[in-house]
Write a protein that holds these residues in place. Structure first.
Motif, PDB file in Angstrom:
ATOM      1  N   GLY A 168     -18.172  12.790  18.420  1.00 50.78           N
ATOM      2  CA  GLY A 168     -18.025  14.224  18.615  1.00 50.78           C
ATOM      3  C   GLY A 168     -16.603  14.701  18.473  1.00 50.78           C
ATOM      4  N   MET A 169     -15.629  13.775  18.522  1.00 49.35           N
ATOM      5  CA  MET A 169     -14.220  14.145  18.365  1.00 49.35           C
ATOM      6  C   MET A 169     -13.728  14.012  16.938  1.00 49.35           C
ATOM      7  SD  MET A 169     -11.929  12.949  21.592  1.00 49.35           S
ATOM      8  CE  MET A 169     -10.542  13.732  20.761  1.00 49.35           C
ATOM      9  N   VAL A 170     -14.623  13.787  15.997  1.00 53.35           N
ATOM     10  CA  VAL A 170     -14.234  13.779  14.585  1.00 53.35           C
ATOM     11  C   VAL A 170     -14.253  15.233  14.121  1.00 53.35           C
ATOM     12  CG1 VAL A 170     -14.838  12.979  12.272  1.00 53.35           C
ATOM     13  CG2 VAL A 170     -15.113  11.460  14.239  1.00 53.35           C
ATOM     14  N   TYR A 171     -13.079  15.847  14.119  1.00 51.09           N
ATOM     15  CA  TYR A 171     -12.963  17.294  13.935  1.00 51.09           C
ATOM     16  C   TYR A 171     -12.654  17.678  12.489  1.00 51.09           C
ATOM     17  CZ  TYR A 171     -12.636  17.466  19.078  1.00 51.09           C
ATOM     18  OH  TYR A 171     -12.870  17.350  20.426  1.00 51.09           O
ATOM     19  N   PHE A 172     -13.334  17.063  11.544  1.00 53.52           N
ATOM     20  CA  PHE A 172     -13.134  17.439  10.146  1.00 53.52           C
ATOM     21  C   PHE A 172     -13.382  18.942   9.967  1.00 53.52           C
ATOM     22  CE2 PHE A 172     -14.884  13.005   8.764  1.00 53.52           C
ATOM     23  CZ  PHE A 172     -13.703  12.405   9.154  1.00 53.52           C
ATOM     24  N   ASP A 173     -12.746  19.527   8.944  1.00 56.74           N
ATOM     25  CA  ASP A 173     -13.003  20.932   8.621  1.00 56.74           C
ATOM     26  C   ASP A 173     -14.483  21.181   8.369  1.00 56.74           C
ATOM     27  OD1 ASP A 173     -10.350  21.589   8.880  1.00 56.74           O
ATOM     28  OD2 ASP A 173      -9.939  21.680   6.733  1.00 56.74           O
ATOM     29  N   ALA A 174     -15.148  20.203   7.788  1.00 57.14           N
ATOM     30  CA  ALA A 174     -16.601  20.249   7.610  1.00 57.14           C
ATOM     31  C   ALA A 174     -17.113  18.831   7.781  1.00 57.14           C
ATOM     32  CB  ALA A 174     -16.975  20.811   6.247  1.00 57.14           C
ATOM     33  N   ARG A 175     -18.252  18.688   8.433  1.00 61.31           N
ATOM     34  CA  ARG A 175     -18.750  17.356   8.746  1.00 61.31           C
ATOM     35  C   ARG A 175     -20.276  17.360   8.762  1.00 61.31           C
ATOM     36  NH1 ARG A 175     -17.337  17.100  15.320  1.00 61.31           N
ATOM     37  NH2 ARG A 175     -18.998  18.534  15.959  1.00 61.31           N
ATOM     38  N   LEU A 176     -20.857  16.180   8.764  1.00 67.04           N
ATOM     39  CA  LEU A 176     -22.279  16.050   9.049  1.00 67.04           C
ATOM     40  C   LEU A 176     -22.461  16.197  10.556  1.00 67.04           C
ATOM     41  CD1 LEU A 176     -23.316  12.969   6.851  1.00 67.04           C
ATOM     42  CD2 LEU A 176     -23.380  15.397   6.246  1.00 67.04           C
ATOM     43  N   SER A 177     -23.368  17.061  10.954  1.00 68.68           N
ATOM     44  CA  SER A 177     -23.625  17.221  12.378  1.00 68.68           C
ATOM     45  C   SER A 177     -24.241  15.954  12.937  1.00 68.68           C
ATOM     46  CB  SER A 177     -24.556  18.406  12.615  1.00 68.68           C
ATOM     47  OG  SER A 177     -24.984  18.447  13.961  1.00 68.68           O
ATOM     48  N   ALA A 178     -23.791  15.572  14.117  1.00 63.50           N
ATOM     49  CA  ALA A 178     -24.362  14.401  14.779  1.00 63.50           C
ATOM     50  C   ALA A 178     -25.683  14.720  15.462  1.00 63.50           C
ATOM     51  CB  ALA A 178     -23.370  13.855  15.804  1.00 63.50           C
ATOM     52  N   ALA A 179     -25.961  16.003  15.676  1.00 59.60           N
ATOM     53  CA  ALA A 179     -27.143  16.394  16.447  1.00 59.60           C
ATOM     54  C   ALA A 179     -28.223  17.072  15.625  1.00 59.60           C
ATOM     55  CB  ALA A 179     -26.725  17.326  17.586  1.00 59.60           C
ATOM     56  N   HIS A 180     -27.876  17.550  14.430  1.00 54.86           N
ATOM     57  CA  HIS A 180     -28.821  18.322  13.637  1.00 54.86           C
ATOM     58  C   HIS A 180     -28.754  17.879  12.177  1.00 54.86           C
ATOM     59  CE1 HIS A 180     -29.016  20.968  17.135  1.00 54.86           C
ATOM     60  NE2 HIS A 180     -27.704  21.078  17.092  1.00 54.86           N
ATOM     61  N   PRO A 181     -29.806  18.123  11.386  1.00 59.00           N
ATOM     62  CA  PRO A 181     -29.763  17.783   9.952  1.00 59.00           C
ATOM     63  C   PRO A 181     -29.026  18.854   9.165  1.00 59.00           C
ATOM     64  CG  PRO A 181     -31.901  18.721  10.491  1.00 59.00           C
ATOM     65  CD  PRO A 181     -31.141  18.631  11.799  1.00 59.00           C
ATOM     66  N   THR A 182     -27.752  18.990   9.466  1.00 56.34           N
ATOM     67  CA  THR A 182     -26.961  20.075   8.879  1.00 56.34           C
ATOM     68  C   THR A 182     -25.586  19.588   8.456  1.00 56.34           C
ATOM     69  OG1 THR A 182     -26.001  20.735  11.028  1.00 56.34           O
ATOM     70  CG2 THR A 182     -28.072  21.803  10.367  1.00 56.34           C
ATOM     71  N   VAL A 183     -24.986  20.361   7.553  1.00 58.28           N
ATOM     72  CA  VAL A 183     -23.546  20.336   7.334  1.00 58.28           C
ATOM     73  C   VAL A 183     -22.954  21.408   8.237  1.00 58.28           C
ATOM     74  CG1 VAL A 183     -21.747  21.050   5.707  1.00 58.28           C
ATOM     75  CG2 VAL A 183     -23.473  19.387   5.010  1.00 58.28           C
ATOM     76  N   GLU A 184     -21.919  21.043   8.963  1.00 58.13           N
ATOM     77  CA  GLU A 184     -21.286  21.952   9.928  1.00 58.13           C
ATOM     78  C   GLU A 184     -19.891  22.303   9.429  1.00 58.13           C
ATOM     79  OE1 GLU A 184     -19.894  21.978  14.651  1.00 58.13           O
ATOM     80  OE2 GLU A 184     -20.668  20.143  13.724  1.00 58.13           O
ATOM     81  N   VAL A 185     -19.682  23.576   9.106  1.00 58.26           N
ATOM     82  CA  VAL A 185     -18.381  24.066   8.645  1.00 58.26           C
ATOM     83  C   VAL A 185     -17.661  24.665   9.839  1.00 58.26           C
ATOM     84  CG1 VAL A 185     -17.208  25.699   7.127  1.00 58.26           C
ATOM     85  CG2 VAL A 185     -19.184  24.417   6.286  1.00 58.26           C
ATOM     86  N   ARG A 186     -16.430  24.162  10.120  1.00 58.02           N
ATOM     87  CA  ARG A 186     -15.775  24.404  11.401  1.00 58.02           C
ATOM     88  C   ARG A 186     -14.412  25.093  11.282  1.00 58.02           C
ATOM     89  NH1 ARG A 186     -17.222  21.078  15.443  1.00 58.02           N
ATOM     90  NH2 ARG A 186     -15.056  20.722  16.032  1.00 58.02           N
ATOM     91  N   VAL A 187     -14.081  25.656  10.122  1.00 58.94           N
ATOM     92  CA  VAL A 187     -12.718  26.131   9.899  1.00 58.94           C
ATOM     93  C   VAL A 187     -12.453  27.530  10.447  1.00 58.94           C
ATOM     94  CG1 VAL A 187     -12.332  24.723   7.861  1.00 58.94           C
ATOM     95  CG2 VAL A 187     -13.337  27.009   7.609  1.00 58.94           C
ATOM     96  N   ALA A 188     -13.493  28.311  10.720  1.00 63.33           N
ATOM     97  CA  ALA A 188     -13.308  29.739  10.966  1.00 63.33           C
ATOM     98  C   ALA A 188     -12.878  30.046  12.391  1.00 63.33           C
ATOM     99  CB  ALA A 188     -14.596  30.498  10.643  1.00 63.33           C
ATOM    100  N   ASP A 189     -12.037  31.074  12.529  1.00 63.51           N
ATOM    101  CA  ASP A 189     -11.850  31.724  13.822  1.00 63.51           C
ATOM    102  C   ASP A 189     -13.164  32.383  14.220  1.00 63.51           C
ATOM    103  OD1 ASP A 189      -9.168  31.105  13.571  1.00 63.51           O
ATOM    104  OD2 ASP A 189      -8.454  33.173  13.702  1.00 63.51           O
ATOM    105  N   VAL A 190     -13.393  32.563  15.528  1.00 63.04           N
ATOM    106  CA  VAL A 190     -14.478  33.452  15.909  1.00 63.04           C
ATOM    107  C   VAL A 190     -14.132  34.824  15.345  1.00 63.04           C
ATOM    108  CG1 VAL A 190     -13.482  34.134  18.163  1.00 63.04           C
ATOM    109  CG2 VAL A 190     -15.945  34.221  17.796  1.00 63.04           C
ATOM    110  N   CYS A 191     -15.087  35.452  14.713  1.00 67.59           N
ATOM    111  CA  CYS A 191     -14.835  36.710  14.003  1.00 67.59           C
ATOM    112  C   CYS A 191     -14.901  37.878  14.982  1.00 67.59           C
ATOM    113  CB  CYS A 191     -15.856  36.906  12.891  1.00 67.59           C
ATOM    114  SG  CYS A 191     -15.855  35.580  11.655  1.00 67.59           S
ATOM    115  N   LEU A 192     -13.983  38.824  14.813  1.00 72.67           N
ATOM    116  CA  LEU A 192     -13.920  39.937  15.755  1.00 72.67           C
ATOM    117  C   LEU A 192     -15.215  40.740  15.757  1.00 72.67           C
ATOM    118  CD1 LEU A 192     -12.460  41.684  17.776  1.00 72.67           C
ATOM    119  CD2 LEU A 192     -11.305  42.850  15.887  1.00 72.67           C
TER     120      LEU A 192
END
Length: 364
Positions: free
Chosen positions: A210-234
Motif C-alpha cells: 500500500g506504500m508503493v505510491y507510483f503516479d499510477a499503479r495497479l490497485s491492490a484491492a480492485h481490478p483497476t488502474v489507479e491514477v494518483r497524480v491529481a490534487d483534490v479538485c476545487l
C-alpha cells in the motif's frame, strides 16, 4: 464501457476561523449513524482530513451525482460539529497537523519523521476497470507522459503554511517526498511489475504494498488502474472532467496495447521534469509536451490530451462534455487560479478558505 470510480480527500476546517481542525474521528462517528455510509468515508493520515470513495460507474452523470452527494454529506456531518469540509489540496492557513492514532499512522510518523508530519495534503485518485494485470501494465506503460497534464488541470494547492508557495500544485511537491512516489520506468509485463513492487517492500523501507505510491499503479484491492497524480479538485465538475480524461487515457492505452503499438520510451528523468513543470505552472504558463518533451503553452498540452483520447471519449459519449469542461477550466482557471484571485480580492486567507468551502459544494 469501463467503469470508473473516484476517491477524494477533503480538508476539515473550523467553520469560523477556516483553520484545519482535527475532527475526522468525530465526523466518522456521525457518519457511522447514517445508512449506507459505513464503506464510504475513511480516516486518513491526519485527523484534519477525510476521504470518501464513490461507487464504480459507467455513466458520468451517475459518477457526478455520487461526488456531489458525498461532498454534501461530508459537509453536513462537519457542520453539525462546528466545522466545514473543503476541497483544498493544502491548507492556505498555517497548521500543525495531527497524525492519526492508528498503528499504521504512528509507524509512518516514527519512520519518516517530518515527511509524515508535513503530509497534510488532499488528493484525488481515479480508478478505471482493467480486464487483467497484463492489460493494466500495458496501460501504465502508455499513460505515463500524459499524467503531468492532469496535474496541471487539477492544481489546487498554491498556499502552504500561510504563504504563497509559488507553485500551482505544491501538494505534488510535498507528496513527492515519499521514497516510492513519482513516475516509473516501463515494465516488460505484469510479472515484472509485481517483482518490482515486491522488491521494494522487501527493502524494509516500505511497510507494505500500500506504500508503493507510483503516479499510477495497479490497485491492490480492485481490478483497476489507479491514477494518483491529481490534487483534490476545487469544484466537482473538475473531478468529473478528470475522471473522463483518465478513463479516456486507460481505454486509449488498452487499445494500443492490444494492437501491439509500443509505448513512448520517455525516460523517468524527463517525466519528473514534466511533472515539476506542471506542479509549478499549472494552466498559467508552459507545460512539457507529452509527445515531444519540449515546452508548449498549457492550452496546447491540454488540446493534445483531448486529441489523444478523442476516439475513446467519443465512444463513451463524453467528448463534447469533456471539451466544454476543459475549455471552461482554461478560461476561468483551476483551483489554484481561483484561490489566488480570491486572495487578491480580499487579502485574507481566511476568506480564501470560505470561498473554497462554498465552491466545494457547487453544482456539477
Amino acid at each position: 464501457m469501463r467503469s470508473v470510480g473516484v476517491e477524494e480527500e477533503l480538508l476539515l476546517v473550523d467553520r469560523e476561523s477556516g483553520e484545519p481542525r482535527a475532527m475526522s474521528h468525530a465526523v466518522m462517528a456521525v457518519a457511522a449513524r447514517g445508512a449506507d455510509e459505513d464503506d464510504v468515508f475513511e480516516a486518513e493520515l491526519h485527523r484534519e482530513q477525510l476521504e470518501f470513495a464513490t461507487r464504480p460507474h459507467e455513466k458520468m452523470v451517475d459518477l457526478a451525482q455520487d461526488i456531489a452527494s458525498w461532498r454534501r454529506t461530508a459537509a453536513d456531518h462537519a457542520e453539525r460539529l462546528g466545522g466545514a469540509a473543503a476541497a483544498l489540496a493544502t491548507s492556505p492557513l498555517p497548521v500543525n497537523p495531527t497524525v492519526g492514532s492508528g498503528t499504521r499512522h504512528q509507524w509512518l510518523a516514527e519512520e519518516f519523521g517530518l515527511t509524515t508530519q508535513e503530509q497534510l495534503t488532499c488528493g484525488c485518485h481515479v480508478h478505471v476497470f482493467v480486464e487483467s494485470d497484463e492489460e493494466g501494465v500495458g496501460v501504465l506503460n502508455r499513460i505515463r507522459p500524459w499524467l503531468p497534464v492532469l496535474v496541471a488541470l487539477s492544481a489546487n494547492s498554491p498556499f502552504w503554511q500561510g504563504k504563497d508557495s509559488g507553485y500551482s500544485s505544491y501538494r505534488n511537491r510535498v507528496w513527492g517526498r515519499w521514497p516510492s512516489a513519482g513516475p516509473v520506468e516501463l515494465f516488460d509485463d505484469a510479472a515484472a511489475y509485481h517483482r518490482q513492487v515486491e522488491g521494494m517492500v522487501e527493502t524494509g523501507v516500505l511497510r507494505d504494498k500500500g506504500m508503493v505510491y507510483f503516479d499510477a499503479r495497479l490497485s491492490a484491492a480492485h481490478p483497476t488502474v489507479e491514477v494518483r497524480v491529481a490534487d483534490v479538485c476545487l469544484e466537482p465538475s473538475t473531478t468529473v472532467l478528470l475522471a473522463m480524461l483518465v478513463r479516456g487515457l486507460v481505454e486509449t492505452a488498452a487499445r494500443a496495447w492490444r494492437a501491439g503499438e509500443p509505448p513512448a520510451e520517455h525516460p523517468v528523468a524527463l517525466l519528473r521534469l514534466a511533472t515539476w513543470r506542471a506542479s509549478r505552472s499549472g494552466l498559467d504558463d508552459q507545460l512539457v509536451s507529452p509527445e515531444l518533451m519540449r515546452p508548449v503553452p498549457a492550452r496546447s498540452a491540454v488540446d493534445s490530451l483531448l486529441a489523444h483520447v478523442r476516439p475513446a471519449l467519443e465512444d463513451a459519449g463524453d467528448f463534447e462534455e469533456a471539451s466544454a469542461l476543459a475549455s471552461r477550466l482554461l478560461r476561468d482557471g483551476n483551483g489554484t487560479r481561483l484561490q489566488r484571485e480570491a486572495f487578491r480580492r480580499t487579502g485574507s486567507l481566511r476568506d480564501v478558505v470560505a470561498e473554497c468551502v462554498r465552491r466545494t459544494h457547487s453544482g456539477v
